[in-house]
Design an enzyme around this catalytic site. Structure first.
Site, PDB file in Angstrom:
ATOM      1  N   ARG A  20      -7.369 -32.092   3.804  1.00  0.00           N
ATOM      2  CA  ARG A  20      -7.784 -33.481   3.639  1.00  0.00           C
ATOM      3  C   ARG A  20      -8.638 -33.680   2.385  1.00  0.00           C
ATOM      4  O   ARG A  20      -9.593 -34.445   2.371  1.00  0.00           O
ATOM      5  CB  ARG A  20      -8.557 -33.970   4.870  1.00  0.00           C
ATOM      6  N   SER A  34      -7.294 -39.973  12.949  1.00  0.00           N
ATOM      7  CA  SER A  34      -8.396 -39.072  13.295  1.00  0.00           C
ATOM      8  C   SER A  34      -9.697 -39.536  12.648  1.00  0.00           C
ATOM      9  O   SER A  34      -9.732 -39.842  11.455  1.00  0.00           O
ATOM     10  CB  SER A  34      -8.082 -37.644  12.844  1.00  0.00           C
ATOM     11  N   GLU A  67     -13.620 -38.247   8.692  1.00  0.00           N
ATOM     12  CA  GLU A  67     -12.396 -38.367   7.922  1.00  0.00           C
ATOM     13  C   GLU A  67     -12.208 -39.810   7.452  1.00  0.00           C
ATOM     14  O   GLU A  67     -11.613 -40.059   6.410  1.00  0.00           O
ATOM     15  CB  GLU A  67     -11.184 -37.932   8.746  1.00  0.00           C
TER      16      GLU A  67
END
Length: 306
Positions: free
Chosen positions: A181, A231, A301
């Site tokens: 990520r 998420s 995130e």
């Protein structure tokens, strides 16, 4: 606030003669985010070419007006009192796709759903895992989006960016430091204009089967029936954020119309009419309690727009 609107009026005056720019004043951001929450921004501006993008950014920065690029509105949380700046969407030439051999070049504003469908039509495989991901090419490259063991960074050959200075350059995928990520494009002021992906020739029926399998997994594991932003927390090294949250007993935890999903505890869902502040409170509560009781720092995130 009066000073902000005075500056904004100057920006509007500067942009009034751009024929390819569309401006929506004071948009409710809840209509443009996957969480379906968020107050008003100063404006939503869609640009269709690089010159107009430059002009919009230049005008905003000249007057000290904040600006952000909006993809499909996933992975972001806009507060109830809104975003005190301009939201820019990439359309026109930034929403085009073309094939070059076994590669696809796509603009930063192309939805991932269109990219996956285009690859399928062209009998190119490798990105089936992205089916159902509610993002754009630009956003996906920026955060190295991924799921089911795949990630965008592994497919990227080159990316064209607009730097904070306004300079454009092409970068190789190997230069972007892709990891979980992350890419080194996660910086304020950088705009991802387009990207080229290396794929492989694939029988269409095989790709269709992969897409069906990934779609089924997504429906099984994720609360797709409710608005969410995907998420909320990154997985700490060696751990599953969802499992940690579930072990804390927070699965199903609710505040107002916001809830830690009973299906996937790393999702916070909007049960209809949730407020941004309710979602933010749940995020902060889970973060604090996990750190207090387990000593694990859950990194967000999602991005909070301030």
């Amino acid at each position: 606030m009066d000073s902000l609107f005075s500056k904004w009026q100057k920006v509007i005056n500067q942009l009034g003669n751009l024929p390819h720019v569309s401006i929506v004043l004071e948009p409710e951001m809840k209509n443009f985010t996957t969480w379906k929450v968020g107050g008003k921004a100063l404006a939503l501006i869609e640009v269709r070419n690089e010159d107009d993008l430059d002009q919009v950014i230049f005008s905003c920065e000249k007057e000290g007006i904040k600006w952000k690029i909006l993809g499909r509105g996933s992975n972001i949380l806009v507060r109830d009192d809104g975003f005190p700046g301009v939201v820019i969407k990439l359309g026109g030439e930034f929403s085009e796709l073309k094939r070059e051999g076994n590669s696809i070049e796509g603009g930063g504003g192309v939805p991932l759903s269109r990219l996956v469908s285009f690859a399928l039509r062209e009998s190119l495989g490798g990105m089936e895992f992205l089916v159902g991901v509610p993002g754009t090419i630009g956003g996906a490259v920026r955060i190295n989006a991924g799921c089911f063991g795949g990630n965008v960074g592994s497919l990227v050959r080159e990316v064209e960016i607009r730097e904070e200075s306004g300079e454009r350059k092409w970068l190789k995928g190997s230069d972007l430091a892709f990891s979980y990520r992350y890419s080194n494009l996660k910086k304020e002021g950088i705009v991802i204009l387009r990207a080229i992906f290396n794929l492989v020739g694939e029988d269409r029926k095989i790709s269709e089967e992969k897409i069906k399998r990934f779609s089924s997994l997504r429906r099984e594991k994720q609360p797709l029936e409710w608005p969410s932003a995907g998420s909320v927390f990154l997985n700490p090294c060696g751990y599953s954020a969802a499992r940690i949250i579930e072990e804390m007993g927070f699965k199903g935890l609710r505040l107002g119309r916001a809830q830690v999903s009973p299906r996937h505890s790393n999702f916070i869902i909007n049960l209809g009419g949730a407020k941004s502040r309710e979602i933010e409170y749940l995020i902060n509560w889970v973060h604090k309690e996990v750190y207090t009781h387990k000593g694990i720092w859950l990194e967000k995130e999602i991005e909070l727009w301030l």
